[in-house]
Enzyme design. Sequence first.
Site, mmCIF file in Angstrom:
data_model
loop_
_atom_site.group_PDB
_atom_site.id
_atom_site.type_symbol
_atom_site.label_atom_id
_atom_site.label_comp_id
_atom_site.label_asym_id
_atom_site.label_seq_id
_atom_site.Cartn_x
_atom_site.Cartn_y
_atom_site.Cartn_z
ATOM 1 N N SER A 112 43.162 -23.717 -46.751
ATOM 2 C CA SER A 112 43.308 -24.940 -47.535
ATOM 3 C C SER A 112 44.718 -25.535 -47.493
ATOM 4 O O SER A 112 45.209 -25.871 -46.426
ATOM 5 C CB SER A 112 42.879 -24.647 -48.968
ATOM 6 O OG SER A 112 42.764 -25.827 -49.681
ATOM 7 N N HIS A 113 45.359 -25.592 -48.637
ATOM 8 C CA HIS A 113 46.667 -26.247 -48.732
ATOM 9 C C HIS A 113 47.819 -25.323 -48.324
ATOM 10 O O HIS A 113 48.966 -25.748 -48.317
ATOM 11 C CB HIS A 113 46.882 -26.724 -50.165
ATOM 12 C CG HIS A 113 46.796 -25.593 -51.141
ATOM 13 N ND1 HIS A 113 45.601 -24.959 -51.423
ATOM 14 C CD2 HIS A 113 47.735 -24.952 -51.853
ATOM 15 C CE1 HIS A 113 45.816 -23.987 -52.289
ATOM 16 N NE2 HIS A 113 47.107 -23.957 -52.564
ATOM 17 N N ASP A 277 44.317 -32.478 -48.249
ATOM 18 C CA ASP A 277 44.929 -31.189 -47.913
ATOM 19 C C ASP A 277 44.433 -30.633 -46.575
ATOM 20 O O ASP A 277 43.695 -31.307 -45.848
ATOM 21 C CB ASP A 277 44.716 -30.179 -49.052
ATOM 22 C CG ASP A 277 43.284 -29.691 -49.136
ATOM 23 O OD1 ASP A 277 42.380 -30.411 -48.671
ATOM 24 O OD2 ASP A 277 43.052 -28.588 -49.668
ATOM 25 N N ASP A 279 42.167 -28.597 -45.520
ATOM 26 C CA ASP A 279 40.735 -28.565 -45.194
ATOM 27 C C ASP A 279 39.966 -29.767 -45.742
ATOM 28 O O ASP A 279 38.736 -29.791 -45.697
ATOM 29 C CB ASP A 279 40.105 -27.259 -45.686
ATOM 30 C CG ASP A 279 40.208 -27.085 -47.194
ATOM 31 O OD1 ASP A 279 41.149 -27.621 -47.806
ATOM 32 O OD2 ASP A 279 39.340 -26.412 -47.780
ATOM 33 N N ASP A 281 39.479 -31.052 -48.811
ATOM 34 C CA ASP A 281 38.742 -31.126 -50.077
ATOM 35 C C ASP A 281 39.589 -31.642 -51.237
ATOM 36 O O ASP A 281 39.056 -32.051 -52.266
ATOM 37 C CB ASP A 281 38.066 -29.779 -50.419
ATOM 38 C CG ASP A 281 39.019 -28.608 -50.444
ATOM 39 O OD1 ASP A 281 40.229 -28.808 -50.198
ATOM 40 O OD2 ASP A 281 38.552 -27.474 -50.694
ATOM 41 N N ARG A 282 40.921 -31.657 -51.081
ATOM 42 C CA ARG A 282 41.761 -32.174 -52.168
ATOM 43 C C ARG A 282 42.176 -33.614 -51.902
ATOM 44 O O ARG A 282 42.237 -34.043 -50.749
ATOM 45 C CB ARG A 282 43.038 -31.351 -52.292
ATOM 46 C CG ARG A 282 42.803 -29.934 -52.688
ATOM 47 C CD ARG A 282 44.128 -29.244 -52.930
ATOM 48 N NE ARG A 282 43.883 -27.870 -53.334
ATOM 49 C CZ ARG A 282 44.728 -27.143 -54.026
ATOM 50 N NH1 ARG A 282 45.901 -27.644 -54.380
ATOM 51 N NH2 ARG A 282 44.438 -25.908 -54.358
ATOM 52 N N THR A 344 38.721 -21.820 -63.296
ATOM 53 C CA THR A 344 39.310 -22.419 -62.099
ATOM 54 C C THR A 344 38.558 -21.968 -60.845
ATOM 55 O O THR A 344 38.279 -20.782 -60.682
ATOM 56 C CB THR A 344 40.783 -21.978 -62.006
ATOM 57 O OG1 THR A 344 41.480 -22.551 -63.114
ATOM 58 C CG2 THR A 344 41.424 -22.433 -60.721
ATOM 59 N N SER A 365 43.931 -29.545 -59.978
ATOM 60 C CA SER A 365 44.625 -29.228 -58.736
ATOM 61 C C SER A 365 44.210 -30.182 -57.609
ATOM 62 O O SER A 365 44.013 -29.761 -56.490
ATOM 63 C CB SER A 365 44.311 -27.786 -58.350
ATOM 64 O OG SER A 365 42.907 -27.584 -58.326
ATOM 65 N N LYS A 376 34.576 -29.716 -53.420
ATOM 66 C CA LYS A 376 35.334 -30.905 -53.756
ATOM 67 C C LYS A 376 35.544 -31.703 -52.475
ATOM 68 O O LYS A 376 35.424 -31.164 -51.378
ATOM 69 C CB LYS A 376 36.640 -30.553 -54.443
ATOM 70 C CG LYS A 376 37.529 -29.549 -53.733
ATOM 71 C CD LYS A 376 38.675 -29.171 -54.655
ATOM 72 C CE LYS A 376 39.682 -28.250 -53.987
ATOM 73 N NZ LYS A 376 39.325 -26.833 -54.097
ATOM 74 N N ARG A 496 51.146 -20.172 -62.952
ATOM 75 C CA ARG A 496 50.894 -21.579 -63.233
ATOM 76 C C ARG A 496 50.911 -21.786 -64.750
ATOM 77 O O ARG A 496 50.233 -21.049 -65.485
ATOM 78 C CB ARG A 496 49.537 -22.012 -62.694
ATOM 79 C CG ARG A 496 49.351 -21.752 -61.205
ATOM 80 C CD ARG A 496 48.267 -22.661 -60.638
ATOM 81 N NE ARG A 496 47.807 -22.267 -59.324
ATOM 82 C CZ ARG A 496 48.489 -22.436 -58.181
ATOM 83 N NH1 ARG A 496 49.702 -22.978 -58.212
ATOM 84 N NH2 ARG A 496 47.987 -22.053 -57.028
HETATM 85 C C1 VG1 Z 1 43.963 -23.211 -56.617
HETATM 86 C C2 VG1 Z 1 43.668 -24.263 -57.667
HETATM 87 C C3 VG1 Z 1 42.180 -24.298 -57.961
HETATM 88 C C4 VG1 Z 1 41.404 -24.533 -56.668
HETATM 89 C C5 VG1 Z 1 41.793 -23.490 -55.637
HETATM 90 C C6 VG1 Z 1 41.145 -23.738 -54.302
HETATM 91 O O1 VG1 Z 1 43.607 -21.930 -57.113
HETATM 92 O O2 VG1 Z 1 44.392 -24.024 -58.837
HETATM 93 O O3 VG1 Z 1 41.920 -25.298 -58.915
HETATM 94 O O4 VG1 Z 1 40.024 -24.476 -56.900
HETATM 95 O O5 VG1 Z 1 43.202 -23.489 -55.451
HETATM 96 O O6 VG1 Z 1 41.466 -24.983 -53.787
HETATM 97 P P1 VG1 Z 1 44.680 -20.903 -57.721
HETATM 98 O O7 VG1 Z 1 43.913 -19.668 -58.027
HETATM 99 O O8 VG1 Z 1 45.757 -20.751 -56.709
HETATM 100 O O9 VG1 Z 1 45.219 -21.564 -58.959
HETATM 101 V V1 VG1 Z 1 41.701 -25.174 -52.128
HETATM 102 O O10 VG1 Z 1 41.814 -26.816 -51.785
HETATM 103 O O11 VG1 Z 1 42.998 -24.178 -51.930
HETATM 104 O O12 VG1 Z 1 40.322 -24.514 -51.484
HETATM 105 CO CO CO Z 2 41.477 -27.297 -49.901
#
Ligand code: VG1
Ligand code: CO
Length: 543
Positions: A112-113, A277, A279, A281-282, A344, A365, A376, A496
């Site tokens: 992801s990010h 982001d 992948d 989804d954000r 979350t 997020s 998402k 966080r």
């Molecule tokens: C983070 C975000 C959460 C989101 C997750 C996956 O998780 O806070 O809201 O669903 O990333 O998003 P964490 O456990 O680091 O707080 V993605 O776009 O990384 O798949």
């Molecule tokens: Co993502």
Amino acid sequence: MIQTIFTQPFLDQQPGTSGLRKKVSVFQQSHYLENFVQSIFDSLKGFEGKTLVVGGDGRYYNRVAIQIILKMAAANGFGRVLVGHDGILSTPAASCIIRKNQAFGGIILSASHNIGGVKGDFGIKYNIGNGGPAPESVTEAIFAHSQTIHTYKILTAPDADLSKVGFSKLGDLAVEVIDSVNDYAQLLESLFDFDRIRELLTNGRFRLCIDSMHAVTGAYAHRLFEQRLGASLGTVQNGESLEDFGGGHPDPNLVYAHDLVARLFGDNAPDFGAAFDGDGDRNLILGRHFFVTPSDSLAVLAANATLVPAYRTGLAGIARSMPTSQAADRVAAHLGIDCYETPTGWKYFGNLLDDGKITLCGEESFGTGSNHIREKDGLWAALFWLNILAVRQQSIAEIVQEHWHTFGRNYYSRHDYENLESDRAHALMDNLHGILPTLKGKQFRSQQVSYCDDFTYTDPVDGSVSSHQGIRLGFTNGSRIIFRLSGTGTQGATLRVYLERYEQNAAYHQLDPQVALRDLIDIAEEVAQIRTFTSRATPTVVT
Ligand code: VG1
Ligand code: CO
């Protein structure tokens, strides 16, 4: 030939908030990926002859991992795989394809990010037949299998050619390489008023800027905005997908999406900006000199949903993750629909969506989505906003400010302390746990604690219980402070701290959130003793 390979368990294969994420070098250890993939397959029943969807965000190691997964899918008895062209599928596109083809499930390769490249992160997750992330019961079963695994099965065969759309075979497995964008773009086109958005984008006055951050959405954004909606060439910046995301951090927030932020807050700024982001989804939504907080974005989309064809008849309900601000709750109350508060992670929305309890959902997020898929969806959010702008013919700032005027404003910010020593971060959380029972009724500065707990969620559809989902401090005036540790990082720990304060009086709506939240920021420090435990004076990222 199908080979059975002997292996030994790796003890660290516990999926986090969204799949298993580790440094690339961890995944490159021999048998590491194979063990996890076999653990996925061993946790599932009844997939023989069925379809598996496979694709990833194109980061480094994607290509290698996909070949391994295809050969293991062949050896384990899947009948067909649908794989994105060159192995590419954004997370929302993968969800769409699983649903459209009624696949058994899918494997999505992404961190992801998180940063990419040889020294960056890699990730893998399993999505079930509804197109959404596997629920906790499945991820726990995968983890349990990974602890005792001693063999895996793999086909000895040359690599599948993923460079051309079309059909081939790997042993008995039918391999179908599909266009990465088509089905997903069609789905989005069926939800929104593309004619109206096109009119807006080509009227000669409205200007938009899309930032794909050199990640997976490049091809999707070019196709949708420039080819389908007539936006001028060059609308999509950083649109070339790269294995290391150009060295950047593909996290669409005010800190990491600096190119886009500079444009939208600079001279002669465009009317609309969006970034996505790694992948896809954000989403980050910006107006001219205006940032839309993700929690507000969910609330505004909900309040304006009937302007969009797909949601014209109204919403069944809304859900938000627990740390997400309560702005959406106010809209739900106004609309007379239910609002659910989940832990979350997107996996918790799946049952609510499948059961028809909710239509829209979101997280603070930078994640927003709906019942059109089970992930998402960044591009969906940008199109939703554009559809609203096309109908209302107002600026983003005007729309959000009007929203605050009607519903009041939930000032909101998240402070992240990244890359902490794991022991110290856990000590901070343990300390908070210890003092929880003493906090109720206490006065801190302007605020009195009305409740404090460690959030537990009971799924209203299947009754499953998820505990330890974050420490909440609620105050008598509706303000909240939430503490939790990230479940997506690959190095040390990330704390966080989520801060929220509600202000009904429109006269106060123009404050900088960091100013409006000053008291709560100080209380968070006082209660959790962040400086003492972490030796950090300030957060690494403020969003
Ligand atoms: C983070 C975000 C959460 C989101 C997750 C996956 O998780 O806070 O809201 O669903 O990333 O998003 P964490 O456990 O680091 O707080 V993605 O776009 O990384 O798949
Ligand atoms: Co993502």
